[in-house]
Design a protein around this motif. Structure first.
Motif, short mmCIF file in Angstrom:
data_model
loop_
_atom_site.label_atom_id
_atom_site.label_comp_id
_atom_site.label_asym_id
_atom_site.label_seq_id
_atom_site.Cartn_x
_atom_site.Cartn_y
_atom_site.Cartn_z
N ALA A 126 -6.63 1.85 -4.38
CA ALA A 126 -5.95 2.46 -3.72
C ALA A 126 -4.34 3.32 -4.64
CB ALA A 126 -4.60 1.50 -2.82
N ILE A 143 -7.75 -5.11 2.15
CA ILE A 143 -6.44 -4.80 1.23
C ILE A 143 -7.57 -5.57 -0.52
CG2 ILE A 143 -5.39 -6.12 1.19
CD1 ILE A 143 -2.84 -4.84 0.61
N LEU A 190 -7.48 -2.76 -3.44
CA LEU A 190 -6.32 -2.68 -4.07
C LEU A 190 -6.08 -1.56 -5.35
CD1 LEU A 190 -3.38 -3.59 -2.91
CD2 LEU A 190 -3.07 -5.36 -4.88
N LEU A 250 1.04 -1.41 0.36
CA LEU A 250 0.21 -0.26 0.46
C LEU A 250 0.86 1.35 -0.02
CD1 LEU A 250 -2.83 -0.88 2.64
CD2 LEU A 250 -2.91 -0.71 -0.14
#
Length: 424
Positions: A172, A164, A169, A101
């Protein structure tokens, strides 16, 4: 003849694994070099070999981090490889997930995120949702593994307990372009199920996750109960702009591996019959069905005439019930084979192999095992009762005692189970 049949079955397995080798399948799917940064991330049993294929063939600057299972790593120069716990997540996986991340912070529209996903990624990308400890998530994972839940059910819950997975993801990484290269280890090759779909939209809800817990009677701590009742447990909406800039490409599938094995069998004059690439269910139940099909071939030349080989893939399950007092060793492939041997009861001319294409059957050091018409006879002479070993889920120990385990070590790929039943 017995030795020749064992070599033949082993060759089928080797060809199936080779068909899913990222070194052969990944390169032609690499995207163009971006104007900005190229960041490689990923998780799964094949993550290191996929990353090596990228590193060896990428023509521009490159950086990144991937997570793989212990003993599945490879030495790379530009992409960091972290080894972590599977099938139960651990602190190494949690730290590596945080590092991934961190790599995605501050990316722009000119940047590319190349995400490498394969089976096992759900456990390896271990970042629990807010308020859930890693130990609590580990306890739920262990309960799921023993419950008999299939991979889709397991990953539905994992997505909604994660910070996540389930498309998070990709969010992100936004506004960078995300290209995900995937090796499928799930029935149906659904990108949202493979490693719990960290970069693809998720159509399940927290209510679906709760339904899995209720179906299998899994107790959860108050923190998980609270999280599942919060909006944070819901995965990103499919219309999030991050998904408009995300692309998923399947570079290897179970069906392609089965087809490679079938082609080899045909070249040797053995008729291949592919029964399915997505067979699920209790290993013992699947064994009963497969034994019946083998008998149909043996006595009636249906669905194909002898000699033929019945080839199948998918992922069976093993439900361990506490009242059974199971203390044995053995993954789903070894259990399938022991049950198959029991159902065949020494039927002449029938041989079988079952292995996990990642080289690890469950948590043991074998890929699987092999059975012959005299497996039960040899076991009996060695003082090993097949029914007793099966009752306590101790198939590994029986096959180990017979010298019939297949050990390949990590293959660094994963297209799920491979089964081949040869009928002569």
């Amino acid at each position: 003849m017995v030795q020749d049949t064992q070599i033949f079955l082993t060759e089928l397995f080797e060809v199936a694994v080779a068909a899913a080798d990222p070194r052969e399948t990944l390169v032609r799917h690499l995207p163009p070099v971006p104007k900005g940064r190229a960041v490689v991330i990923g998780a799964g049993k094949a993550a290191a070999s996929m990353a090596k294929a990228v590193e060896d063939n990428w023509p521009g600057p490159l950086e990144g981090l991937v997570i793989t299972r212990y003993e599945h790593g490879l030495p790379l120069e530009r992409i960091k490889v972290v080894e972590a716990g599977h099938p139960v997540p651990d602190a190494e996986g949690a730290r590596a997930a945080d590092d991934i991340l961190g790599l995605l912070e501050g990316l722009t529209e000119d940047d590319l995120v190349l995400c490498l996903i394969s089976g096992g990624g759900s456990s390896l990308l271990a970042k629990p949702g807010e308020g859930i400890t890693l130990e609590e998530k580990k306890a739920v994972t262990k309960a799921l593994l023993a419950s008999g839940a299939n991979i889709t059910e397991m990953n539905t819950l994992r997505k909604h307990l994660s910070a996540i997975k389930g498309g998070r993801l990709a969010v992100a990484a936004y506004p960078a372009k995300v290209v995900t290269l995937m090796i499928s280890d799930v029935p149906g090759d659904d990108p949202a199920v493979i490693a719990s779909g960290p970069t693809v939209p998720d159509m399940t809800t927290s209510a679906d996750a709760r339904a899995v817990l209720e179906k299998y009677g899994i107790d959860i701590p108050s923190s998980i109960d609270t999280f599942l009742n919060s909006s944070a447990s819901e995965t990103p909406e499919p219309d999030h702009p991050a998904f408009a800039k995300a692309q998923s490409i399947m570079i290897a599938t179970p069906q392609e591996s089965l087809q490679a094995a079938a082609a080899l069998a045909a070249s040797k004059g053995i008729t291949p019959v592919i029964l399915g690439d997505s067979i699920e269910g209790e290993a013992r139940d699947v064994a009963a069905v497969m034994a019946a099909i083998a008998r149909q071939v043996k006595f009636h030349d249906q669905p194909a005439a002898k000699p033929c080989v019945l080839i199948s893939g998918g992922e069976t399950t093993v439900t361990v019930k506490s009242e059974e007092g199971a203390t044995g060793r053995g993954g789903r492939n070894a259990e399938f084979l022991l049950a198959l041997a029991d159902h065949l009861d020494g039927l002449a001319g029938v041989y079988a192999l079952a292995c996990d294409t990642d080289g690890i059957d469950g948590t043991e050091d074998n890929a699987g095992a092999i059975i012959t018409p005299d497996t039960l006879e040899r076991a009996s002479k060695a003082g090993l009762s097949a029914k007793e070993y099966l009752a306590r889920h101790d198939s590994y120990s029986l096959f180990d005692g017979l010298g019939d385990l297949i050990k390949t070590g990590p293959t660094r790929t994963n297209v799920n189970d491979f089964r081949a039943i040869l009928v002569l």
